[in-house]
Design a protein around this motif. Sequence first.
Motif, short mmCIF file in Angstrom:
data_model
loop_
_atom_site.label_atom_id
_atom_site.label_comp_id
_atom_site.label_asym_id
_atom_site.label_seq_id
_atom_site.Cartn_x
_atom_site.Cartn_y
_atom_site.Cartn_z
N VAL A 204 -18.89 -12.78 -11.15
CA VAL A 204 -17.67 -13.11 -10.60
C VAL A 204 -17.24 -14.25 -11.47
CG1 VAL A 204 -18.74 -14.68 -8.77
CG2 VAL A 204 -16.53 -13.44 -8.71
N GLN A 205 -18.21 -15.25 -11.80
CA GLN A 205 -17.68 -16.51 -12.53
C GLN A 205 -16.81 -16.07 -13.52
OE1 GLN A 205 -18.28 -19.52 -11.46
NE2 GLN A 205 -19.80 -18.97 -9.82
N LYS A 206 -17.10 -14.97 -14.42
CA LYS A 206 -16.14 -14.56 -15.40
C LYS A 206 -14.73 -14.50 -15.09
CE LYS A 206 -19.61 -12.31 -18.30
NZ LYS A 206 -20.18 -11.24 -18.78
N LEU A 207 -14.44 -13.77 -13.90
CA LEU A 207 -13.38 -13.67 -13.05
C LEU A 207 -12.71 -15.21 -12.91
CD1 LEU A 207 -10.87 -11.80 -12.43
CD2 LEU A 207 -12.12 -11.39 -10.16
N TYR A 208 -13.34 -15.94 -12.41
CA TYR A 208 -12.86 -17.14 -12.21
C TYR A 208 -12.25 -17.85 -13.36
CZ TYR A 208 -15.47 -16.74 -7.54
OH TYR A 208 -15.88 -16.39 -6.55
N GLU A 209 -13.30 -17.79 -14.63
CA GLU A 209 -12.60 -18.36 -15.83
C GLU A 209 -11.27 -17.91 -16.01
OE1 GLU A 209 -15.69 -17.78 -18.41
OE2 GLU A 209 -17.32 -19.16 -17.41
N ILE A 210 -10.99 -16.20 -15.95
CA ILE A 210 -9.80 -15.83 -16.48
C ILE A 210 -8.68 -16.28 -15.61
CG2 ILE A 210 -8.60 -13.63 -16.63
CD1 ILE A 210 -11.28 -12.43 -17.44
N ILE A 211 -8.96 -16.44 -14.37
CA ILE A 211 -7.90 -16.79 -13.27
C ILE A 211 -7.43 -18.24 -13.60
CG2 ILE A 211 -7.55 -17.49 -11.01
CD1 ILE A 211 -9.40 -15.20 -10.13
N GLU A 212 -8.21 -19.07 -14.00
CA GLU A 212 -8.15 -20.60 -14.15
C GLU A 212 -7.48 -20.88 -15.40
OE1 GLU A 212 -8.04 -22.49 -11.80
OE2 GLU A 212 -9.00 -21.30 -10.28
#
Length: 395
Positions: A386-394
């Motif tokens: 899920v951390q990878k998704l946070y990176e894309i979001i941010e």
Amino acid sequence: MKKNILFVMNNLVCGGAEKALLSLLQCFDYNKYNVDLFLFKHDGIFLKKLPREVHLLPEPEHYQYFDMPVKDAATSLLKKRKFDILFYRLMLGYFSKKERNGAVVEQKLWKYLSKAVGTPSKQYDVAIGFQEKNPIYFCVDNVTAKKKIGWIHTDYNKLGIDFKRESFYFQTLGDIVTVSEDLVRLLQQAFPNQHQKFTYIHNVVSVDMIRNMAKECINLPATKGTTLVSVGRLAKEKGLELSLQAVDLLVKKGYHIIWYVIGEGNMRSYLENEIAIRDLHNHIKLLGLQENPYPYIKAADIYIQTSRYEGKSISIDEAKILQKPIVITNFETAKDHIDDGKNGLIADMNAHDVAEKIEQFIQDQEMRKLVIHNLSEEQLGTEAEVQKLYEIIER
């Protein structure tokens, strides 16, 4: 200030993509993000498992007419004088009669369906179409968001759809996420102009949750033979007839086999008919949808999945977590799922080889023990994805 995120999905029936979304939402950081969920249909056994922090948007008023028989839809819409929606519904009937490929029908129908399902009034920081086709189309055409992300769970080469039409939507997306390195490669080959947009995030799988849920008691008859299990939609792409034929071959060789099949789909009638014709009532049990499939996997001797194609199968990962010897077919991304001979066996795409691989596990106890040991050594939890998704979001 919290960012506003929208996830878009068809429904929450018991499928791989639906399970992936639920697992993702169960470990999402709601201290940082407000999360809305748009479903075309409020349906599926996962609905009641949504985290309380997720705000489920109202079901689009007119989508129900696309999910009912055309005669019933026409009668209701005529009474309500909804002539535009009636026209869109009739177009679905037209496309369905003209085209057998459901993915192509979905692609062609969208320009009509998009006018019927409305648009969310809220503006979002990020909108995520969490499955190919309609959820992605909805994000692009019907949602106002600063950033739009598409999420793909399957091999596009197997869908038989118009790549030019898909490419139009991909151009609007900021990022396109898929679920394995192999799928990134296949998508980059299919859509070279969007090469840089593709990335992968493995499906979120919680080892502790699966192992705890697998402890639930179930009532299965005791058997001295071999128990097989499969989990997934009863659909053509899952190749269930190969498993059925393999079971038939093994039974004729004298093996006592019981194959439990968990899932629902449009192949149920075909399977029921084949079971009757081959007199396999005592050997194949169609259990339908099960809210908790894990006790059935745990109770089985061997997990089998004879798919024609897969993106990244959550069910195979779950069988690994429960340390089951696994037989799969050699679909395009098979080697991304199984290291042949180490944590499972890969069979050719035919019933005879599937039967041989199952028989190999039945006969060779040492191989089964080795596979189970190797699975016990694997690090299978993917909550950190899920951390990878946070990176894309941010970014």
